[in-house]
Motif scaffolding. Sequence first.
Motif, PDB file in Angstrom:
ATOM      1  N   ARG A   1       6.112  32.908   0.308  1.00  0.00           N
ATOM      2  CA  ARG A   1       4.747  32.422   0.378  1.00  0.00           C
ATOM      3  C   ARG A   1       4.692  30.903   0.491  1.00  0.00           C
ATOM      4  NH1 ARG A   1       1.771  35.123  -4.584  1.00  0.00           N
ATOM      5  NH2 ARG A   1      -0.032  34.219  -3.561  1.00  0.00           N
ATOM      6  N   ARG A   2       5.843  30.293   0.712  1.00  0.00           N
ATOM      7  CA  ARG A   2       5.841  28.846   0.876  1.00  0.00           C
ATOM      8  C   ARG A   2       5.157  28.479   2.183  1.00  0.00           C
ATOM      9  NH1 ARG A   2      11.368  26.076   0.220  1.00  0.00           N
ATOM     10  NH2 ARG A   2      10.021  24.282   0.122  1.00  0.00           N
ATOM     11  N   ARG A   3       4.563  27.285   2.204  1.00  0.00           N
ATOM     12  CA  ARG A   3       3.800  26.876   3.373  1.00  0.00           C
ATOM     13  C   ARG A   3       4.386  25.615   3.987  1.00  0.00           C
ATOM     14  NH1 ARG A   3      -1.715  26.079   0.573  1.00  0.00           N
ATOM     15  NH2 ARG A   3      -0.280  25.012  -0.791  1.00  0.00           N
ATOM     16  N   LYS A   4       4.159  25.486   5.271  1.00  0.00           N
ATOM     17  CA  LYS A   4       4.594  24.292   5.973  1.00  0.00           C
ATOM     18  C   LYS A   4       3.437  23.307   6.010  1.00  0.00           C
ATOM     19  CE  LYS A   4       6.412  22.687  10.397  1.00  0.00           C
ATOM     20  NZ  LYS A   4       6.759  23.065  11.768  1.00  0.00           N
ATOM     21  N   GLU A   5       3.623  22.158   5.340  1.00  0.00           N
ATOM     22  CA  GLU A   5       2.543  21.185   5.281  1.00  0.00           C
ATOM     23  C   GLU A   5       2.249  20.632   6.674  1.00  0.00           C
ATOM     24  OE1 GLU A   5       3.392  18.231   2.450  1.00  0.00           O
ATOM     25  OE2 GLU A   5       3.408  19.608   0.747  1.00  0.00           O
ATOM     26  N   ILE A   6       0.992  20.267   6.875  1.00  0.00           N
ATOM     27  CA  ILE A   6       0.542  19.851   8.194  1.00  0.00           C
ATOM     28  C   ILE A   6       0.376  18.341   8.243  1.00  0.00           C
ATOM     29  CG2 ILE A   6      -1.941  19.957   7.772  1.00  0.00           C
ATOM     30  CD1 ILE A   6      -2.165  21.435  10.464  1.00  0.00           C
ATOM     31  N   ASP A   7       0.658  17.754   9.394  1.00  0.00           N
ATOM     32  CA  ASP A   7       0.440  16.331   9.634  1.00  0.00           C
ATOM     33  C   ASP A   7      -0.638  16.214  10.706  1.00  0.00           C
ATOM     34  OD1 ASP A   7       0.437  13.664  10.165  1.00  0.00           O
ATOM     35  OD2 ASP A   7       2.610  13.464  10.376  1.00  0.00           O
ATOM     36  N   PRO A   8      -1.823  15.678  10.382  1.00  0.00           N
ATOM     37  CA  PRO A   8      -2.912  15.618  11.368  1.00  0.00           C
ATOM     38  C   PRO A   8      -2.539  14.867  12.636  1.00  0.00           C
ATOM     39  CG  PRO A   8      -3.705  15.078   9.168  1.00  0.00           C
ATOM     40  CD  PRO A   8      -2.221  15.136   9.082  1.00  0.00           C
TER      41      PRO A   8
ATOM     42  N   LEU B   1       0.855  -1.186   0.000  1.00  0.00           N
ATOM     43  CA  LEU B   1       0.000   0.000   0.000  1.00  0.00           C
ATOM     44  C   LEU B   1       0.891   1.235   0.000  1.00  0.00           C
ATOM     45  CD1 LEU B   1      -2.710   1.475   0.239  1.00  0.00           C
ATOM     46  CD2 LEU B   1      -2.590   1.155   2.721  1.00  0.00           C
ATOM     47  N   VAL B   2       0.733   2.087  -1.011  1.00  0.00           N
ATOM     48  CA  VAL B   2       1.569   3.282  -1.171  1.00  0.00           C
ATOM     49  C   VAL B   2       0.750   4.504  -0.777  1.00  0.00           C
ATOM     50  CG1 VAL B   2       2.993   4.640  -2.748  1.00  0.00           C
ATOM     51  CG2 VAL B   2       2.792   2.162  -3.064  1.00  0.00           C
ATOM     52  N   THR B   3       1.247   5.265   0.198  1.00  0.00           N
ATOM     53  CA  THR B   3       0.580   6.488   0.653  1.00  0.00           C
ATOM     54  C   THR B   3       1.498   7.681   0.406  1.00  0.00           C
ATOM     55  OG1 THR B   3       1.462   6.348   2.900  1.00  0.00           O
ATOM     56  CG2 THR B   3      -0.603   5.184   2.453  1.00  0.00           C
ATOM     57  N   PRO B   4       0.948   8.885   0.240  1.00  0.00           N
ATOM     58  CA  PRO B   4       1.792  10.040  -0.086  1.00  0.00           C
ATOM     59  C   PRO B   4       2.532  10.650   1.097  1.00  0.00           C
ATOM     60  CG  PRO B   4      -0.513  10.684  -0.063  1.00  0.00           C
ATOM     61  CD  PRO B   4      -0.492   9.202   0.135  1.00  0.00           C
ATOM     62  N   ALA B   5       2.153  10.316   2.340  1.00  0.00           N
ATOM     63  CA  ALA B   5       2.783  10.952   3.497  1.00  0.00           C
ATOM     64  C   ALA B   5       2.868   9.970   4.655  1.00  0.00           C
ATOM     65  CB  ALA B   5       2.003  12.203   3.919  1.00  0.00           C
ATOM     66  N   ALA B   6       3.788  10.264   5.587  1.00  0.00           N
ATOM     67  CA  ALA B   6       4.010   9.371   6.721  1.00  0.00           C
ATOM     68  C   ALA B   6       2.783   9.291   7.619  1.00  0.00           C
ATOM     69  CB  ALA B   6       5.225   9.844   7.519  1.00  0.00           C
ATOM     70  N   GLY B   7       2.079  10.408   7.800  1.00  0.00           N
ATOM     71  CA  GLY B   7       0.891  10.393   8.640  1.00  0.00           C
ATOM     72  C   GLY B   7      -0.182   9.479   8.092  1.00  0.00           C
ATOM     73  N   GLN B   8      -0.387   9.512   6.779  1.00  0.00           N
ATOM     74  CA  GLN B   8      -1.378   8.629   6.169  1.00  0.00           C
ATOM     75  C   GLN B   8      -0.937   7.170   6.237  1.00  0.00           C
ATOM     76  OE1 GLN B   8      -1.388  11.174   2.589  1.00  0.00           O
ATOM     77  NE2 GLN B   8      -3.604  11.015   2.640  1.00  0.00           N
ATOM     78  N   ALA B   9       0.369   6.936   6.164  1.00  0.00           N
ATOM     79  CA  ALA B   9       0.864   5.566   6.294  1.00  0.00           C
ATOM     80  C   ALA B   9       0.551   5.012   7.681  1.00  0.00           C
ATOM     81  CB  ALA B   9       2.366   5.524   6.022  1.00  0.00           C
TER      82      ALA B   9
END
Length: 623
Positions: free
Chosen positions: A513-520, A435-443
Amino acid sequence: MTLAGLSTLVATESTLATAIRDGHDGLHALDLTAPPALRPFIAAALARPERATNRTVLAVTATAREAEDLAAALRDLIAPEVVAYYPAWETLPHERLSPRSDTVGRRLAVLRRLVHPGPSGSADGPIEVIVAPVRSVLQPQVRGLADLEPVELATGMDTDVDVVVHRLASAAYARVDLVERRGEFAVRGGIVDVFPPTEDHPLRVEFWGDTVEEIRYFAVADQRSLQSVERLWAPPCRELLLTEEVRERARALAADHLELSELFGRLAEGHAVDGMESLAPVLVDEMEMLTDLLPEPSTVLVCDPERVRTRARDLVATSQEFLQASWAAAAGGGSAPIDLGAAAYHSLADVRLAVLARGQAWWSTSPFGLDPEVDPLAPLRTEAGDLVSIDVDTRVGAVESRALPFRAAALYRGDTEQALGDVRSALQHGHRVVLVTPAAGQAQRSVEVLAEHDIAARIDPTPADPVPDLVHVVTGALSHGFSCDPLRLFVLTTDDLVGQRAAPREERRLPSRRRKEIDPLELVPGDHVVHEQHGVGRYVEMAERTVAGATREYLVLEYAASKRGQPGDRLFVPTDGLDQVTRYVGGEQPSLDRLGGSDWAKRKGRARRAVRQIAAELIKLYA
């Protein structure tokens, strides 16, 4: 290279492995029928075949979005530094508009690495896979762009500041008082600020006399220094540089064509003009194609030839229309006084014939083909990529086609129960499931969901040899999954489970204007967050909701009440929309914005005014 082991496993499938060996032995034309998810795996296998030296692969897609996605997936299969994306101009060859400097910089960086590669493993080292939209492949470019030397500085290097300034100006960098955009540079005493078109941040070079003392990134918004680096690498910002030879030709053309004398006169004086790239055929000796620069051995891999051919035909037709009604003719009110035909798009057939004439390979991979279980004869395709029908002479221009035993994964569109059932069934039949997920949080969340349904799973950073008794969860950029019965392999992605692609990636923005992506998983109830459209809110919880029969997870955010005395409004953000949410990083305790109100617009307006005030003070300081 999180999926390098999976790539190696896929390459062992007998039909694919045989095709790769045949290509090494001289098979120059072949079509592989396989689902779109196999494209990065085929390109990776072609670039690094068994018992052969590495070869350069040019993967051609119908659109720029497909090219970006393919390049991202390839960087998970092979070393990221050997994969390069070659963007197309945003303009047509005959438009009186110049391409963006960042586009030009990325193109020139790829060409430089292709012809004059640096040491292996470095950022400017050899390229094994180039991914390009068909628009880039059909467009002629000025010959010799790969030979243009970038401005390169390193800590401890001895060089005169005036020489650096002259080289930057010659490379089409614009000199300004304060660097804000790519393609600009500024000089203040012994400090040179440069914003290369290939970088996310500008760089500040400090000299001590004639010695480069320090190089570091800095922020555009407040000019504050960021991290230090050892090297500055700045490619030119235009594909047509105003050299002495070009200026002399412009001077002669200004005298011969009075209706264009003002335009050519400015070029002769060394002033860059918007859209001057469209005049390249009359200002330089020769044009060349991207495929002309491919080294030996090389393979062109056309992804979905039917769509690529349709897109190529539309581009050629549009180019011809612009050529027949060129802006020069429109300005003069008559026929075009100069011939700009050398800059027009070439046909896909002409490009293909030129590639084969040089002894290089032209392969394709298409999702369409006959089922080998129904018809033992694999489908044949013409040189243009069309399926050979009964009324076509297969002895003329036919290309062998081989069907790979892979099937595209199903799109579950949020049907979690069906997806879990298929995963459980695959494990029971001895298949290896990834199973391939785009981010560590989703994994991590995927492992938890599988465990809740009594399915063994673990996070595997690099699944080199997946086992059949559990689900291997890995992060990567693979868009869609597939299954292969001969390999007993079942690959799923988050996109397959959700049933829709994530929001398109935004174009690159300035670093301010770069943003810091969030990990739920890192959020705690009560944390303040910022939504791109609605402003500052408060994180409440993660919740599941079923809409139209599809169950999805949502990030619940609380905002200020729309009416006094009422509870706060709540916003449900789906997990595939988390790119619009960032953690609040301000120093003070913020007030919550109102949904649909003007609070957020006013807050952003105050921030912009503060930034402009800081910039004005800095200009006065350094004046």
